[in-house]
Design a protein around this motif. Sequence first.
Motif, PDB file in Angstrom:
ATOM      1  N   ALA A 335       0.900  -1.193   0.171  1.00  0.00           N
ATOM      2  CA  ALA A 335      -0.021   0.086  -0.020  1.00  0.00           C
ATOM      3  C   ALA A 335       1.024   1.258  -0.063  1.00  0.00           C
ATOM      4  CB  ALA A 335      -0.948  -0.085   1.098  1.00  0.00           C
ATOM      5  N   ARG A 336       1.974   1.296   0.808  1.00  0.00           N
ATOM      6  CA  ARG A 336       2.968   2.489   0.931  1.00  0.00           C
ATOM      7  C   ARG A 336       3.488   2.513  -0.505  1.00  0.00           C
ATOM      8  NH1 ARG A 336       4.079   0.379   6.093  1.00  0.00           N
ATOM      9  NH2 ARG A 336       6.023  -0.761   5.007  1.00  0.00           N
ATOM     10  N   ALA A 337       3.622   1.535  -1.161  1.00  0.00           N
ATOM     11  CA  ALA A 337       4.401   1.737  -2.450  1.00  0.00           C
ATOM     12  C   ALA A 337       3.350   2.181  -3.605  1.00  0.00           C
ATOM     13  CB  ALA A 337       5.050   0.252  -3.098  1.00  0.00           C
ATOM     14  N   GLY A 338       2.098   2.310  -3.082  1.00  0.00           N
ATOM     15  CA  GLY A 338       0.995   2.726  -4.191  1.00  0.00           C
ATOM     16  C   GLY A 338       0.522   1.714  -5.105  1.00  0.00           C
ATOM     17  N   ARG A 339       0.516   0.424  -4.577  1.00  0.00           N
ATOM     18  CA  ARG A 339      -0.141  -0.615  -5.089  1.00  0.00           C
ATOM     19  C   ARG A 339      -1.416  -1.103  -4.439  1.00  0.00           C
ATOM     20  NH1 ARG A 339       5.654  -1.670  -6.262  1.00  0.00           N
ATOM     21  NH2 ARG A 339       5.926  -2.719  -4.192  1.00  0.00           N
ATOM     22  N   GLY A 340      -2.268  -1.575  -5.379  1.00  0.00           N
ATOM     23  CA  GLY A 340      -3.730  -1.910  -4.883  1.00  0.00           C
ATOM     24  C   GLY A 340      -3.752  -3.438  -4.458  1.00  0.00           C
ATOM     25  N   PRO A 341      -4.968  -3.963  -4.376  1.00  0.00           N
ATOM     26  CA  PRO A 341      -5.379  -5.163  -3.778  1.00  0.00           C
ATOM     27  C   PRO A 341      -4.829  -6.462  -4.469  1.00  0.00           C
ATOM     28  CG  PRO A 341      -7.218  -4.083  -4.761  1.00  0.00           C
ATOM     29  CD  PRO A 341      -6.235  -3.192  -4.822  1.00  0.00           C
ATOM     30  N   ALA A 342      -4.646  -6.274  -6.078  1.00  0.00           N
ATOM     31  CA  ALA A 342      -4.054  -7.470  -6.852  1.00  0.00           C
ATOM     32  C   ALA A 342      -2.590  -7.832  -6.094  1.00  0.00           C
ATOM     33  CB  ALA A 342      -4.065  -7.127  -8.270  1.00  0.00           C
ATOM     34  N   HIS A 343      -1.965  -6.553  -5.952  1.00  0.00           N
ATOM     35  CA  HIS A 343      -0.586  -6.843  -5.361  1.00  0.00           C
ATOM     36  C   HIS A 343      -0.806  -7.173  -3.843  1.00  0.00           C
ATOM     37  CE1 HIS A 343       1.312  -5.056  -8.840  1.00  0.00           C
ATOM     38  NE2 HIS A 343       0.619  -4.325  -8.934  1.00  0.00           N
ATOM     39  N   TRP A 344      -1.671  -6.823  -3.111  1.00  0.00           N
ATOM     40  CA  TRP A 344      -1.880  -7.283  -1.769  1.00  0.00           C
ATOM     41  C   TRP A 344      -2.048  -8.559  -1.874  1.00  0.00           C
ATOM     42  CZ3 TRP A 344      -6.092  -3.619   0.233  1.00  0.00           C
ATOM     43  CH2 TRP A 344      -5.468  -2.143   0.064  1.00  0.00           C
ATOM     44  N   ARG A 345      -2.735  -9.267  -2.612  1.00  0.00           N
ATOM     45  CA  ARG A 345      -2.914 -10.622  -2.389  1.00  0.00           C
ATOM     46  C   ARG A 345      -1.861 -11.655  -3.194  1.00  0.00           C
ATOM     47  NH1 ARG A 345      -7.122 -13.942  -6.756  1.00  0.00           N
ATOM     48  NH2 ARG A 345      -6.499 -15.945  -6.196  1.00  0.00           N
TER      49      ARG A 345
END
Length: 425
Positions: A335-345
């Motif tokens: 999240a801090r890197a500006g990436r959304g839920p696809a990257h979270w998963r």
Amino acid sequence: MTAIPNDTSTCARCSSATVSIHEAIPWCPRCEWNLDRYDPNRRSPEFGWRWIDRRTHQLAYRLTRRQFTELAERSLDRPRLNLARITTVTFSLLLLAGVVALAVGGGWLATYRFPSLATVLGVAALGLAIALRPRLGKLDPLVDVLPRDKAPALHQLIDEVAAAVGAPRPDVVAVDHTFNAYATSVGLRRRRVLCLGLPLWGSLGPQERVALLGHELGHFVNGDIRRGLLTQPAFTMLGSAADLVRPVDTVGGGDGVGFVGVIGEMLANMLQSMLSRLLFGAHLLLVWVGLRDAQRAEYLADELAARAAGSTAAVRLLDTFLTADVVTMLVHREARAGRGPAHWRVAADEARTSVTDLPRLRQLSVRDDVSLFSSHPPAGLRARMIEARQWRTATVVLTETRSEQVDAELVRDYERTRRTISWAH
């Protein structure tokens, strides 16, 4: 109590080699000898005295294991009367009757021969009744409510899972910024609320999402004693009473009141302190009794999650909670890197698959997470309960396409969550 040998590298019961992770006191992975040991380096104090914390931990461990064994040997059916439920409801009704009596008596005194000393006593009784009234809860103002027209795909999925577990649909669906999810009832009308923490929801695969919904919606039909209208007084009123009578330091600390005044203040504080401790002790006892039944409700909610999503997905969801610290850290990093839920998963999947000592983590959770005041059984026992029962296939299948449709409806909410995480960390 059996003495623990100094050398814990070998099991004293079955002679197997012991194991340890995260610098925990070693235990036997085969027969779980020494798993019941109190480990003060891995637990936060509950009462503040180590000898009391040790004994309450041992009691909680025995009760938790006994409950697991009893439930594993019979059907996890819908709620039925048991001692914990009867005790909680009985005391709740008695406490509620006491508050009603205070209110009625206070109202009568307040109007009797007005104005007089009785008026003062009546107003005081009315104020006490108001302060001790049951807290029925309200919708958290920090959650974002999702009406059906804003998130139709999510609501449709919730409808399907609710039908699969035999639960009513929630009146309110909301999201927040926590790595959590919960179902509760609020207000006198007991409006059903389902709240999904987007960091958790975004890190789960499709079937684990179904399992999460199955578990949370299961709380609407599993007889969870914490959500009943008639059981609320047992969980709140004595604690409120203890707060009310707890002595408070007054401004000035007795300056100018003289010796007699100081003695009187000391005696009053002593009496208030004793009464507050007695009330708080009774509050803890009632909470402890109620939470025994609440843990049974959690096992049933897990069973309903397995019915909806399949046993494999339900176990994977529980293992996610075992690795929650790592998964949360990775979600926050993305999240801090500006990436959304696809990257979270993706990050969460990598964290889960990289764990090679999952069986030991499950066992260690039994030692770490047992408590007389825990509303949930240890995650390791919950996963073991599902694996010990009839293996279930999914009745609700969420495809990747449908899961992506749900996420598309939550784009703005995900972005707000991402910014909140970034600013907070």
